[in-house]
Scaffold this active site. Structure first.
Site, PDB file in Angstrom:
ATOM      1  N   LYS A   1      59.108  73.099  35.543  1.00 24.22           N
ATOM      2  CA  LYS A   1      58.983  72.059  33.684  1.00 24.22           C
ATOM      3  C   LYS A   1      59.744  70.850  33.224  1.00 24.22           C
ATOM      4  O   LYS A   1      59.627  70.219  33.582  1.00 24.22           O
ATOM      5  CB  LYS A   1      58.501  72.837  32.950  1.00 24.22           C
ATOM      6  CG  LYS A   1      57.788  71.934  31.765  1.00 24.22           C
ATOM      7  CD  LYS A   1      57.673  72.800  30.332  1.00 24.22           C
ATOM      8  CE  LYS A   1      58.809  73.523  29.588  1.00 24.22           C
ATOM      9  NZ  LYS A   1      59.307  71.972  29.120  1.00 24.22           N
TER      10      LYS A   1
ATOM     11  N   GLY B   1      65.486  80.925  23.733  1.00 27.40           N
ATOM     12  CA  GLY B   1      64.670  81.338  22.601  1.00 27.40           C
ATOM     13  C   GLY B   1      63.007  81.416  22.765  1.00 27.40           C
ATOM     14  O   GLY B   1      62.694  80.490  23.298  1.00 27.40           O
TER      15      GLY B   1
ATOM     16  N   GLN C   1      66.069  68.208  34.017  1.00 31.03           N
ATOM     17  CA  GLN C   1      67.506  69.226  33.642  1.00 31.03           C
ATOM     18  C   GLN C   1      67.977  69.777  35.689  1.00 31.03           C
ATOM     19  O   GLN C   1      69.350  70.758  35.230  1.00 31.03           O
ATOM     20  CB  GLN C   1      66.932  69.896  32.595  1.00 31.03           C
ATOM     21  CG  GLN C   1      68.161  71.187  32.763  1.00 31.03           C
ATOM     22  CD  GLN C   1      66.861  71.975  31.393  1.00 31.03           C
ATOM     23  OE1 GLN C   1      67.254  71.390  30.487  1.00 31.03           O
ATOM     24  NE2 GLN C   1      66.819  72.799  31.743  1.00 31.03           N
TER      25      GLN C   1
ATOM     26  N   HIS D   1      59.109  81.847  31.085  1.00 27.39           N
ATOM     27  CA  HIS D   1      60.544  82.088  30.771  1.00 27.39           C
ATOM     28  C   HIS D   1      60.916  83.953  31.474  1.00 27.39           C
ATOM     29  O   HIS D   1      61.288  83.908  32.353  1.00 27.39           O
ATOM     30  CB  HIS D   1      60.707  82.694  28.918  1.00 27.39           C
ATOM     31  CG  HIS D   1      61.234  81.503  28.509  1.00 27.39           C
ATOM     32  ND1 HIS D   1      60.682  81.045  27.032  1.00 27.39           N
ATOM     33  CD2 HIS D   1      61.855  80.563  28.357  1.00 27.39           C
ATOM     34  CE1 HIS D   1      60.872  80.082  26.857  1.00 27.39           C
ATOM     35  NE2 HIS D   1      61.914  79.681  27.625  1.00 27.39           N
TER      36      HIS D   1
END
EC number: 6.3.2.1
Length: 282
Positions: free
Chosen positions: A151, A31, A155, A37
């Site tokens: 970014k 969120g 991950q 996004h």
């Protein structure tokens, strides 16, 4: 717009879409959406038929309770942004118990060392939390493609490793970093910065670009020493780490190999807010 907060309702909807031979994408978010996004969402829209955006602040990937509590949340704004991109977007907004069940805990993973450096070294248990929630969302949605931003490059590599090691049938797509006008990597955490600090934080990307310019002629140690000096002289930003690694293995670079791709990674505190960034060097 379709908004679901229960797995079974979302899965029923998706089964109907699959029966029409439609391809499905997942964009997993926490969120506080921004243009970074939305760039993932737009790419997913171009490449698939049905796009699912999950909005869920995942408690198991925060190593500090205070950071979890302060993480920005504004679902109404998020939904309005997504509606503006595509009125047919599908949004999944589960509670922790809905997605995890009775115990909101992480699984343990073997990421083959990808989790032992940089973010993993400074954030205990972080990547087990990431792996757990991403695996849960992938298995809930069963997308053809799932989109993640570069970014969080470490991950991204860890998610690819998990999907490969578990032989999960999903394609993981990495997408370029979106930046603010001063070069600061777009992040939900940027909202917590004062206007002056947000502007000053452009220094992070400026430093990464300078490190890239030095990469052709200087050693990794020389570049790291230079970066440390730059931040020691900066009154606003506090360097947590700067590292140069092999892009695939995330192993810190010792001697440069002509056949390897290298990337610089950085983590910085500004106004008590932790910011990360990275840049390919060659």
């Amino acid at each position: 717009m379709h908004v679901f907060d229960r797995k079974k309702d979302l899965q029923s909807f998706l089964q109907n879409e699959r029966n029409k031979n439609r391809t499905i994408a997942l964009v997993a978010t926490m969120g506080a959406l921004h243009q970074g996004h939305l760039s993932l969402v737009k790419k997913a829209i171009l490449e698939t038929d049905v796009v699912i955006v999950s909005v869920f602040v995942n408690p198991t990937q925060f190593d500090q309770k205070e950071d979890l509590e302060k993480y920005p949340r504004n679902l109404d704004k998020d939904l309005a942004l997504l509606q503006s991109v595509d009125p047919n977007i599908v949004v999944f907004t589960p509670t922790a118990s809905e997605i995890y069940g009775e115990q909101v805990v992480s699984k343990s993973y073997d990421f083959d060392g990808l989790d032992k450096v940089m973010e993993g070294a400074f954030r205990t248990g972080h990547f087990d939390g990431v792996g757990t929630i991403v695996e849960l969302f992938l298995k809930t949605v069963s997308p053809d493609r799932a989109y993640f931003g570069e970014k969080d490059f470490q991950q991204l590599q860890i998610i690819k490793k998990m999907v490969a090691s578990k032989q999960l049938p999903y394609t993981i797509v990495g997408c370029p970093i979106e930046r603010e006008a001063n070069g600061l990597a777009m992040s939900s955490r940027n909202e917590r910065l004062s206007p002056s600090t947000r502007e000053e934080a452009g220094f992070i990307y400026k430093t990464l670009k300078a490190a890239k310019a030095k990469f052709g002629t200087e050693s990794a140690k020389g570049i790291k020493d230079w970066v440390n000096t730059q931040f020691a002289e900066n009154q606003t930003l506090e360097l947590e780490y700067f590292e140069i690694t092999d892009e695939d293995t995330l192993t810190p670079m010792n001697e440069k190999q002509a056949t390897q791709k290298y990337r610089a990674f950085i983590a910085v505190y500004a106004d008590g807010v932790r910011l990360i960034d990275n840049l390919r060097l060659n």
